[in-house]
Design a protein around this motif. Structure first.
Motif, mmCIF file in Angstrom:
data_model
loop_
_atom_site.group_PDB
_atom_site.id
_atom_site.type_symbol
_atom_site.label_atom_id
_atom_site.label_comp_id
_atom_site.label_asym_id
_atom_site.label_seq_id
_atom_site.Cartn_x
_atom_site.Cartn_y
_atom_site.Cartn_z
ATOM 1 N N PHE A 1 -14.161 12.659 -10.990
ATOM 2 C CA PHE A 1 -13.386 13.042 -9.813
ATOM 3 C C PHE A 1 -13.786 14.428 -9.317
ATOM 4 O O PHE A 1 -13.964 14.638 -8.112
ATOM 5 C CB PHE A 1 -11.884 13.000 -10.107
ATOM 6 N N ALA B 6 -15.103 15.435 -5.611
ATOM 7 C CA ALA B 6 -14.300 16.353 -4.800
ATOM 8 C C ALA B 6 -15.040 17.639 -4.454
ATOM 9 O O ALA B 6 -14.586 18.401 -3.602
ATOM 10 C CB ALA B 6 -12.996 16.683 -5.528
ATOM 11 N N GLY C 182 -12.117 19.147 -2.445
ATOM 12 C CA GLY C 182 -11.028 18.175 -2.302
ATOM 13 C C GLY C 182 -10.144 18.418 -1.101
ATOM 14 O O GLY C 182 -10.620 18.665 0.008
ATOM 15 N N GLU C 183 -8.826 18.338 -1.334
ATOM 16 C CA GLU C 183 -7.802 18.475 -0.290
ATOM 17 C C GLU C 183 -8.096 19.647 0.633
ATOM 18 O O GLU C 183 -8.397 20.747 0.180
ATOM 19 C CB GLU C 183 -6.437 18.683 -0.948
ATOM 20 N N THR D 47 -8.102 14.394 2.087
ATOM 21 C CA THR D 47 -6.798 14.580 1.458
ATOM 22 C C THR D 47 -6.854 14.001 0.048
ATOM 23 O O THR D 47 -7.760 13.234 -0.292
ATOM 24 C CB THR D 47 -5.669 13.887 2.255
ATOM 25 N N GLU D 48 -5.875 14.386 -0.759
ATOM 26 C CA GLU D 48 -5.722 13.844 -2.113
ATOM 27 C C GLU D 48 -4.287 13.341 -2.246
ATOM 28 O O GLU D 48 -3.436 14.032 -2.782
ATOM 29 C CB GLU D 48 -6.005 14.929 -3.162
ATOM 30 N N THR E 120 -2.904 11.043 -4.104
ATOM 31 C CA THR E 120 -2.443 10.843 -5.484
ATOM 32 C C THR E 120 -3.512 11.365 -6.428
ATOM 33 O O THR E 120 -4.664 11.593 -6.029
ATOM 34 C CB THR E 120 -2.195 9.347 -5.802
ATOM 35 N N ASP E 121 -3.148 11.544 -7.682
ATOM 36 C CA ASP E 121 -4.121 11.986 -8.683
ATOM 37 C C ASP E 121 -5.268 10.988 -8.751
ATOM 38 O O ASP E 121 -5.048 9.775 -8.763
ATOM 39 C CB ASP E 121 -3.472 12.095 -10.069
ATOM 40 N N GLN F 128 -7.535 10.413 -6.481
ATOM 41 C CA GLN F 128 -7.865 9.744 -5.221
ATOM 42 C C GLN F 128 -8.217 10.767 -4.139
ATOM 43 O O GLN F 128 -7.511 11.753 -3.938
ATOM 44 C CB GLN F 128 -6.681 8.906 -4.762
ATOM 45 N N LEU F 129 -9.335 10.506 -3.466
ATOM 46 C CA LEU F 129 -9.757 11.274 -2.295
ATOM 47 C C LEU F 129 -9.773 10.338 -1.102
ATOM 48 O O LEU F 129 -10.302 9.226 -1.198
ATOM 49 C CB LEU F 129 -11.186 11.809 -2.473
ATOM 50 N N THR G 192 -11.712 5.688 0.999
ATOM 51 C CA THR G 192 -10.883 6.088 -0.134
ATOM 52 C C THR G 192 -11.689 5.965 -1.416
ATOM 53 O O THR G 192 -12.255 4.898 -1.701
ATOM 54 C CB THR G 192 -9.618 5.210 -0.226
ATOM 55 N N THR H 123 -11.343 6.262 -5.462
ATOM 56 C CA THR H 123 -10.348 6.244 -6.524
ATOM 57 C C THR H 123 -11.063 6.259 -7.867
ATOM 58 O O THR H 123 -11.946 5.429 -8.114
ATOM 59 C CB THR H 123 -9.458 4.996 -6.418
#
Length: 147
Positions: free
Chosen positions: A20, A24, A49-50, A73-74, A76-77, A79-80, A92, A94
Motif C-alpha cells: 500500500f 500511495a 496518498g490522500e 482519497t483514502e 478506508t484503510d 484503499q486508494l 480504486t 485495494t
C-alpha cells in the motif's frame, strides 16, 4: 450510457502495508511502476496518498489517449481512490493481507461508457485493454516491493 468496468488483481510477496505504501507514494514510487502507456506524469499537489493531485496521459490504444487529472482519497484503510477531474473515470486500488508476508492488490476502474455501436465496442474491448495495462502496473509493483 452504460458503466464500463475493468478489474485486475495480483498476489504480491510482500506485506500489505509495504504494498500500500508503495502505491500511495506518488512522489517517487508510482512513476516507476507505470508502463509505456503513461506519459507526462506530474504530481501537482501532495504526493503521499490522500490529498494528492496527479496528472498523466494514458494511451490506451494507438488512437485513444486520455488526459487524466486525478484527485486521490483514502476512504478506508488499504484503499486508494483516484477520481479523474476530466472524465467520469474512477480507479480504486485495494490492498489486503493474503497470508504470511503476502498481499492481494486489486485495481478496479469504472467509467461511463459511450452509447450505441461505439459503446458496444468500448464495453467489449476496453476492459481487456485496461486490464493488461493494470496488470503491467501490478507486475512492476510486485518487482518493486519484492526486492
Amino acid at each position: 450510457m452504460a458503466q464500463v468496468e475493468a478489474t485486475t488483481e495480483r498476489v504480491i510477496a510482500a506485506d500489505a502495508e509495504t504494498v500500500f505504501d508503495a502505491l500511495a507514494d506518488y512522489r517517487d514510487t508510482r512513476a516507476k511502476l507505470l508502463p509505456e502507456h503513461f506519459s507526462e506524469y506530474e504530481v501537482r499537489e501532495g504526493g503521499d496518498g490522500e490529498g494528492t493531485l496527479v496528472h498523466w496521459r494514458l494511451q490506451a490504444t494507438s488512437k485513444r489517449v486520455r488526459d487524466c487529472l486525478l484527485e486521490v482519497t483514502e476512504p478506508t484503510d488499504g484503499q486508494l481512490v483516484e477520481k479523474d477531474r476530466n472524465s467520469s473515470m474512477v480507479t480504486t486500488w485495494t490492498v489486503t493481507p493474503a497470508g504470511e508476508g503476502r498481499a492481494r492488490a486489486v485495481v478496479t476502474t469504472v467509467w461511463d461508457g459511450a452509447g450505441g455501436v461505439g459503446g458496444f465496442f468500448e464495453r467489449t474491448f476496453a476492459p481487456k485493454g485496461l486490464g493488461r495495462i493494470h496488470d503491467a502496473v501490478l507486475a512492476n509493483l510486485a518487482a518493486e516491493v519484492e526486492k
